[in-house]
Structure formats: structure tokens, C-alpha cells
Design a protein around this motif. Structure first.
Motif, PDB file in Angstrom:
ATOM      1  N   LEU A 104       0.983  -0.943  -0.576  1.00 12.38           N
ATOM      2  CA  LEU A 104       0.115   0.254  -0.620  1.00 12.38           C
ATOM      3  C   LEU A 104       0.969   1.170  -0.012  1.00 12.38           C
ATOM      4  O   LEU A 104       0.942   1.936  -1.203  1.00 12.38           O
ATOM      5  N   GLY A 105       2.102   1.060   1.291  1.00 14.30           N
ATOM      6  CA  GLY A 105       2.792   2.480   1.023  1.00 14.30           C
ATOM      7  C   GLY A 105       3.498   2.281  -0.686  1.00 14.30           C
ATOM      8  O   GLY A 105       3.807   3.314  -0.926  1.00 14.30           O
ATOM      9  N   LEU A 108       0.898   3.860  -3.069  1.00 14.69           N
ATOM     10  CA  LEU A 108       0.428   5.034  -2.763  1.00 14.69           C
ATOM     11  C   LEU A 108       2.087   6.012  -2.919  1.00 14.69           C
ATOM     12  O   LEU A 108       1.619   6.948  -3.529  1.00 14.69           O
ATOM     13  N   ALA A 109       2.926   6.034  -2.795  1.00 13.51           N
ATOM     14  CA  ALA A 109       3.982   6.853  -3.340  1.00 13.51           C
ATOM     15  C   ALA A 109       4.193   6.991  -4.401  1.00 13.51           C
ATOM     16  O   ALA A 109       4.455   8.459  -5.081  1.00 13.51           O
ATOM     17  N   VAL A 112       1.359   9.565  -6.013  1.00 15.25           N
ATOM     18  CA  VAL A 112       1.176  10.572  -5.362  1.00 15.25           C
ATOM     19  C   VAL A 112       2.256  11.633  -6.163  1.00 15.25           C
ATOM     20  O   VAL A 112       1.967  12.591  -6.940  1.00 15.25           O
ATOM     21  N   LEU A 115       1.375  12.060  -9.567  1.00 15.02           N
ATOM     22  CA  LEU A 115       0.418  13.331  -9.565  1.00 15.02           C
ATOM     23  C   LEU A 115       0.828  14.146  -9.934  1.00 15.02           C
ATOM     24  O   LEU A 115       1.791  15.019  -9.785  1.00 15.02           O
ATOM     25  N   GLN A 116      -0.563  15.042 -11.108  1.00 14.05           N
ATOM     26  CA  GLN A 116      -0.573  16.280 -11.941  1.00 14.05           C
ATOM     27  C   GLN A 116      -1.087  17.246 -11.009  1.00 14.05           C
ATOM     28  O   GLN A 116      -2.288  17.121 -10.096  1.00 14.05           O
ATOM     29  N   THR A 117      -0.181  18.619 -10.763  1.00 13.46           N
ATOM     30  CA  THR A 117      -0.406  20.116 -10.200  1.00 13.46           C
ATOM     31  C   THR A 117      -1.742  20.449 -11.457  1.00 13.46           C
ATOM     32  O   THR A 117      -1.553  21.173 -12.425  1.00 13.46           O
ATOM     33  N   GLY A 118      -3.048  20.793 -10.836  1.00 12.40           N
ATOM     34  CA  GLY A 118      -4.105  20.951 -11.740  1.00 12.40           C
ATOM     35  C   GLY A 118      -4.474  22.101 -10.971  1.00 12.40           C
ATOM     36  O   GLY A 118      -4.209  22.968  -9.644  1.00 12.40           O
TER      37      GLY A 118
ATOM     38  N   MET B   8       2.778  15.422   1.893  1.00 11.81           N
ATOM     39  CA  MET B   8       2.358  14.690   1.385  1.00 11.81           C
ATOM     40  C   MET B   8       3.536  12.786   1.377  1.00 11.81           C
ATOM     41  O   MET B   8       3.120  11.716   2.108  1.00 11.81           O
ATOM     42  N   VAL B  12       2.074   9.898   3.125  1.00 17.57           N
ATOM     43  CA  VAL B  12       1.716   7.538   2.689  1.00 17.57           C
ATOM     44  C   VAL B  12       2.717   7.247   3.897  1.00 17.57           C
ATOM     45  O   VAL B  12       1.850   6.800   4.221  1.00 17.57           O
ATOM     46  N   MET B  15      -0.272   6.971   7.029  1.00 19.96           N
ATOM     47  CA  MET B  15      -1.323   6.192   5.921  1.00 19.96           C
ATOM     48  C   MET B  15      -0.790   5.045   5.997  1.00 19.96           C
ATOM     49  O   MET B  15      -1.366   3.798   6.619  1.00 19.96           O
ATOM     50  N   THR B  16       0.504   4.542   5.634  1.00 16.05           N
ATOM     51  CA  THR B  16       1.040   3.036   5.719  1.00 16.05           C
ATOM     52  C   THR B  16       0.650   2.644   7.232  1.00 16.05           C
ATOM     53  O   THR B  16       0.694   1.305   7.331  1.00 16.05           O
ATOM     54  N   PHE B  19      -2.193   1.820   8.473  1.00 22.07           N
ATOM     55  CA  PHE B  19      -3.068   0.538   7.761  1.00 22.07           C
ATOM     56  C   PHE B  19      -2.348  -0.778   8.557  1.00 22.07           C
ATOM     57  O   PHE B  19      -2.746  -1.530   8.778  1.00 22.07           O
ATOM     58  N   LEU B  45      -3.137  13.853   3.070  1.00 17.49           N
ATOM     59  CA  LEU B  45      -2.464  14.062   0.741  1.00 17.49           C
ATOM     60  C   LEU B  45      -3.712  15.131   0.650  1.00 17.49           C
ATOM     61  O   LEU B  45      -3.419  15.586  -0.106  1.00 17.49           O
ATOM     62  N   LEU B  49      -2.935  18.327  -1.793  1.00 16.67           N
ATOM     63  CA  LEU B  49      -2.820  18.733  -2.515  1.00 16.67           C
ATOM     64  C   LEU B  49      -3.477  20.280  -2.918  1.00 16.67           C
ATOM     65  O   LEU B  49      -3.571  20.352  -4.026  1.00 16.67           O
ATOM     66  N   ARG B  52      -1.457  22.437  -2.389  1.00 15.19           N
ATOM     67  CA  ARG B  52      -0.633  22.698  -4.641  1.00 15.19           C
ATOM     68  C   ARG B  52      -1.412  23.382  -5.261  1.00 15.19           C
ATOM     69  O   ARG B  52      -0.545  24.334  -5.961  1.00 15.19           O
ATOM     70  N   SER B  53      -2.290  23.292  -5.404  1.00 18.76           N
ATOM     71  CA  SER B  53      -3.131  23.703  -6.267  1.00 18.76           C
ATOM     72  C   SER B  53      -3.179  25.896  -6.067  1.00 18.76           C
ATOM     73  O   SER B  53      -2.517  26.253  -8.063  1.00 18.76           O
TER      74      SER B  53
END
Lengths: 321, 92
Positions: A104-105, A108-109, A112, A115-118, B8, B12, B15-16, B19, B45, B49, B52-53
Motif C-alpha cells: 500500500l505504501g 501510494l508513494a 502521489v 500526480l499532476q498539479t491542476g 505528502m 503516505v 497512512m502506511t 494501515f 494528502l 493537494l 499545492r493547487s
């Protein structure tokens, strides 16, 4: 200046991971819960660093405060941790669990990282803000633009409170009230704090239309106050399960009713601009009561579920006084 | 490394850790704490985000989602603890 900011962020990050690790791995439950409360406060500071003051306020009140009380009363009731499961398959479980968490880690890493900045939806919200009836973006999103989310959210809270009462209420007899002989220091403190907290909660409620604040902040703060009154002053016989659940339902039912009323001339949960301020403020008033009642129910049901002698009063006639 | 990248990464990690602990702990209260830590990571996270926008005025939609998430987490925590205390009372 910039170096100081970076240093602060790094210290915050280290503190977050450290307190989270201790809260999950400390041998005693009470240590674990106390570290979790510290973790919650650090999270609230982190949300403030990320320019999310609304989330920071709710995190401090709900995430650290109310969750902390709920966890702490459970931990104090049986401070020793459960005996670990002694099975031959223990190492298989550990390896599988560790691998799942690692998978999962890593996933997820990577996700992330990719990911693109929108541009985000901030501009759209700003554009729609004029027609929402409030000038604060978060309140506009919560109670107008995405009101369906909020309705279902308080419905989840209500359902949790109902199940909690159903699970905890093993006997219908009322708990014996504690005889109070003069105020203890804790009661005196609660008496001083009560009016101050009520005032702050009301301010947060009405501030919500133009700045950080709103029904969730106010409801959670009031719930914290009632829980303090309960912990500091013994049983509160006026808070029967029936009354609490009725209060918790009121906001949800009113929210649904308002949404349905809009069907007459418009669409489900769409407030017309001309009356949207009035609709939002009236929903928020009742939601504050509902959120407070549901959170108090969760606290009292927890106490009743753990105690073998005291049960949550189920009917008004069961009240000790 | 900018602020959003830092948090971020922390998100992560939380979360890890959460979990993994949720899966591996046999203590019921500890599992609830782990679930809360993991949800804190998810929220971090989302908020990073949003930040960051546009760092000067972050995207309000993820912030509203996180607010909703906190209330849901408290509901889940409260109900889980009622069930745990009921279970442990019976085994005492």
C-alpha cells in the motif's frame, strides 16, 4: 525567515510521525491514547500550516478533543492491552500484514509522485459564491454547493448514535446518581468554563457564514462542554437516550425537509439565491444541536457499554430524579 | 522539498504505518487508534493537494471533504469504542 519556516515544518513532520508511532506501539493503552491526543493537536497545527483553518479548528475540537475523551475513557476502563492471540499462524499473519502495508505504501508513494498539479476548483467556487448566500467558501461548499455530502454525513453520525445506544443499553434501569457534596475543583473548573465555551460555540456558529466556523465547529465544541459537565459533575439525568436521539434526528430531518421543500419550485437541495442565507443559517442552527446530541450520545453510550452497574437511561420515566 | 511535498510524504508514511498497525495489532483500542492515524494520513494528502493547487488560497473542495471525513471518523471511532467496551465488559 524562510529557513525558520522550513525548520518548523520539518520538526512538525518528525513530531507527527513520532507521536503516531508511539501511539500505535506503546505497550500501555493510556500512553497510546495520550500520545494520540498530542498527535491530534500536531495535526491541527499542520492543517493551519496548509492554510486550512476550518479543518484545523474541527481537528482540534473533534479529532483531538472529543475523540481523545472517547478513547481515554475506554482506555482507563481496562488499561491493560488484550492478550495477544497465540496461534501457530502468527508469523504468517505478521508477514502478510507487513507485506500488505508495504505494498500500500509503495503504491501510494508512486501514485502521489505521479500526480499532476491542476488548477483545482477554487476559481469555480469563487464564481459560484455570489449565489450561495454566504461569503465563506467552506460553508458555501458544505451547505450549498455540496449539501448532499453534508446531509449524508450527519445521517452517518445519527445512525452511529442510534446503533451505539442499541448496543450499549443492556438494561433499562437507570444508573444511580452520584451524591454531590459541594463542588470539587473539577466541578468548579467546569462551572467557570461552561459559559465561556457556550459563548465561543455560538460565535463560531454565526461566524461560519463569513469566516472559518460553522455548525460542525459549534456542535463539536458544545458536545465537548456537555461531556465535561458529565465527567465533572456526575450523571446528567436530563440526557436520556430518547431525548438525545430525538435532538440528533431533528437536524437531519429538518435538512431533508428543507431539501424536499425546494422541490415545489426548483430542485432537491437547491436553495434559491434570494433565501439561501436564511435557509443555510436555519439548517446550521439545528445541525449544531444535532451534532452535539449525537456526539454526547456516543460518549454516554460508551460509558454505559463499559459499566456493568450503570446503563444509559432509556426512557424519561427511568430517570433517577 | 517544498511544504506540500514534505506533508505528502508524511501523509503516505502515516497512512502506511496506520494501515499496517490496523492489520497486525490484536488490541482492539489500538486498532481504533491506528485507523485514526491512517485517516489522518489520507487527510494530509488531500489537504496538501488543495494547498499545492494554490498556496495563497487553497482549493476549498478538498478542505470541505476533509471536514466531512473528520466527522465520519469520529462517528466510526465512537461506535467502535461502544462495541469494544461492550465486548470487554462481557469478557471481564
Amino acid at each position: 525567515m524562510s529557513l525558520m519556516h522550513t525548520l518548523f515544518d520539518v520538526l512538525l513532520a518528525v513530531g507527527l510521525i513520532g507521536t503516531a508511532a508511539v501511539s500505535m506501539f506503546a505497550p500501555q493503552r493510556v500512553t497510546s491514547v495520550l500520545m494520540f491526543i498530542v498527535f491530534g493537536v500536531l495535526l491541527a497545527i499542520c492543517w493551519a500550516r496548509l492554510y486550512a483553518p476550518d479543518v484545523a479548528l474541527v481537528e482540534a475540537i473533534l479529532g483531538a478533543g472529543v475523540t481523545g475523551v472517547l478513547l481515554l475513557s475506554a482506555a482507563l476502563e481496562s488499561p491493560r492491552r488484550n492478550e495477544p492471540l497465540k496461534t501457530k499462524a502468527n508469523w504468517v499473519v505478521a508477514v502478510l500484514g507487513g507485506l500488505s502495508a508495504a505494498a500500500l505504501g509503495i503504491t501510494l508513494a508512486f501514485a502521489v509522485h505521479a500526480l499532476q498539479t491542476g488548477p483545482g476548483l477554487g476559481a469555480d467556487v469563487d464564481q459560484a459564491l455570489q449565489s450561495t448566500g454566504v461569503s465563506h467558501e467552506i460553508t458555501a461548499v458544505l451547505l450549498n454547493l455540496r449539501s448532499y455530502d453534508t446531509l449524508l454525513e450527519v445521517a452517518v453520525l445519527l445512525v452511529a448514535a442510534i446503533i451505539a445506544v442499541a448496543v450499549s443499553n443492556h438494561r433499562s434501569s437507570a444508573g444511580s446518581p452520584v451524591e454531590l457534596v459541594g463542588p470539587t475543583p473539577r466541578q468548579a473548573l467546569v462551572r467557570i468554563l461552561a459559559p465561556v465555551v457556550t459563548l465561543i460555540a455560538l460565535w463560531l456558529l454565526f461566524a461560519g457564514s463569513s469566516q472559518p466556523g460553522g455548525a460542525f465547529h459549534a456542535g463539536a465544541l458544545l458536545a465537548g462542554l456537555v461531556i465535561m459537565l458529565h465527567l465533572g459533575g456526575g450523571p446528567l439525568p436530563v440526557l436520556s437516550a430518547t431525548r438525545l436521539l430525538a435532538a440528533a434526528s431533528a437536524g437531519v430531518l429538518m435538512f431533508i425537509g428543507m431539501g424536499a421543500l425546494m422541490l415545489v419550485d426548483g430542485a432537491w437541495l437547491q436553495w434559491p439565491t434570494s433565501i439561501s442565507t436564511e435557509v443555510i443559517v436555519s439548517i446550521e442552527l439545528l445541525l449544531t444541536v444535532s451534532i452535539c446530541a449525537a456526539l454526547v450520545t456516543l460518549h454516554l453510550a460508551g460509558a454505559a457499554a463499559g459499566s456493568s452497574s450503570k446503563a444509559m437511561p432509556s426512557r424519561d420515566s427511568d430517570e433517577p430524579r | 522539498m517544498s511544504r506540500d511535498e514534505l506533508f505528502m510524504a508524511v501523509g503516505v508514511i502515516l497512512m502506511t504505518l496506520g494501515f499496517g498497525r490496523l492489520l497486525l495489532s490484536s488490541d482492539l483500542v489500538r486498532r481504533v487508534v491506528a485507523l485514526n492515524v491512517a485517516s489522518g494520513g489520507v487527510m494530509m494528502l488531500l489537504l496538501s493537494l488543495a494547498y499545492r493547487s494554490d498556496p495563497t488560497s487553497p482549493d476549498p473542495i478538498p478542505q470541505a471533504l476533509v471536514l466531512t471525513g473528520i466527522v465520519i471518523t469520529v462517528s466510526v471511532t465512537g461506535l467502535a469504542l461502544v462495541i469494544i467496551r461492550r465486548i470487554e465488559r462481557q469478557s471481564r
